[in-house]
Enzyme design. Structure first.
Site, short mmCIF file in Angstrom:
data_model
loop_
_atom_site.label_atom_id
_atom_site.label_comp_id
_atom_site.label_asym_id
_atom_site.label_seq_id
_atom_site.Cartn_x
_atom_site.Cartn_y
_atom_site.Cartn_z
CE LYS A 288 -11.34 32.40 -31.49
NZ LYS A 288 -12.51 32.33 -32.37
CD GLN B 280 -15.29 34.49 -33.17
OE1 GLN B 280 -14.07 34.39 -33.20
NE2 GLN B 280 -16.06 33.64 -32.51
CG ASP C 297 -12.10 28.50 -36.79
OD1 ASP C 297 -11.54 28.24 -35.70
OD2 ASP C 297 -12.84 29.50 -36.95
#
Ligand code: NAP
Length: 287
Positions: A57, A101, A124
């Site tokens: 990322k 994460q 997200d």
């Protein structure tokens, strides 16, 4: 059966094209006197797979001209400390997107942490308010992996309207939201899971099969209707420790139509859609 029906859907190429669009748009923003979008990735602990995902990322941000900051917290971080970090990033007007994460180490409440992320920075698309907006057809962000899957199908020229889609897997990250997005494209969607009886007869009905169960090479040609499009979401390891998907690719290509490979299918698209969401978050904040 011959292998001439199968066509590999190149997720890497599509992801690169999307990243290029994002990069161009970032340069336009800078040219217009705005700052670059900025993504904050928070990682807790030492999970090796998570570290690879976070590195990917960060690299994607660099390629797209998106600023990024990675906050690395130790394995024994308390819920309170993690919430403090999230709240600091929520309050930082220089941060557009926040991503925690997953999975978090045991003892940390993922639901509580995700719900603490400001919905306008939830790139997200895991926050309950953003999930709800996807379901009512009024999304702020699109969930990355599911949106990447829809893009892959469109890129491959697969018709969705009126088609039978079977999604195998009902997780909050993949199965449920991809079903919602496919339904929004007017597909007729069935969600199957570990309690589904006679799974083969269900999947063999599918014009489009989305495999998202996390079991290496589970779906062979017996699960696939001839000519069906196959999207393999799995990121698994085969008996030799090599990365593979939920679909037995070598066998599936003998019957299926367009198919995504692993690696090089859904994975790169997830990251590309994250870049798109970060750009969108920045536009929401800056314009
Ligand atoms: P998950 O949370 O473990 O969910 C797995 C789902 O599969 C569950 O709904 C489970 O059913 C179902 N399932 C398990 N075994 C089954 C079986 N034998 N038959 C039918 N259904 C079965 O997994 P996930 O997070 O959705 O991830 C799925 C896979 O996608 C993993 O390999 C993961 O690494 C990968 N993934 C890839 C990306 C990407 O960007 N490429 C992103 C996310 C995830 P129950 O609900 O009944 O337990």
């Amino acid at each position: 059966m011959s292998q001439n029906q199968a066509r590999i859907i190149d997720g890497k190429a599509l992801a690169a094209a999307i990243r290029k669009e994002v990069a161009d748009e970032c340069e336009r923003m800078v040219g217009a006197g705005l700052r670059r979008p900025k993504l904050c990735v928070i990682i807790v602990g030492e999970n090796p797979a998570s570290k690879v995902y976070v590195r990917n990322k960060r690299k994607a941000c660099e390629d797209c001209g998106i600023d990024s900051v990675t906050v690395e917290l130790p394995e024994d971080t308390s819920g309170e400390e993690l919430l403090d970090t999230v709240n600091r990033m929520n309050a930082d007007s220089g941060v557009d997107g926040i991503l925690v994460q997953l999975p978090l180490p045991k003892g940390l409440d993922e639901e509580e942490i995700i719900a603490a992320i400001s919905p306008e920075k939830d790139v997200d698309c895991f926050h309950p308010s953003n999930v709800g907006k996807v379901y009512i057809g009024n999304p702020v962000f699109l969930p990355c992996t599911p949106a990447g899957i829809v893009e892959l199908l469109k890129y491959a020229g697969v018709e969705l309207c009126g088609k039978r889609c079977v999604v195998v897997g009902r997780s909050n990250i993949v199965g449920k939201p991809v079903a919602a997005l496919l339904m929004a494209e007017n597909a007729t969607v069935t969600i199957a899971h570990s309690k589904t009886t006679d799974l083969k007869s269900v999947t063999r009905e599918a014009d489009i099969l989305v495999a998202a169960i996390g079991k290496a090479k589970f779906f062979n040609s017996e699960y696939i209707k001839p000519g069906a499009a196959v999207i393999d979401v799995g990121m698994d390891r085969d008996e030799d420790g090599r990365l593979c998907g939920d679909v037995d690719f070598e066998d599936a290509v003998s019957v299926c139509g367009p198919i995504t490979p692993v690696p090089g299918g859904v994975g790169p698209m997830t990251v590309a859609m994250l870049m798109k969401n970060t750009l969108k978050a920045a536009k929401l904040h800056l314009t």
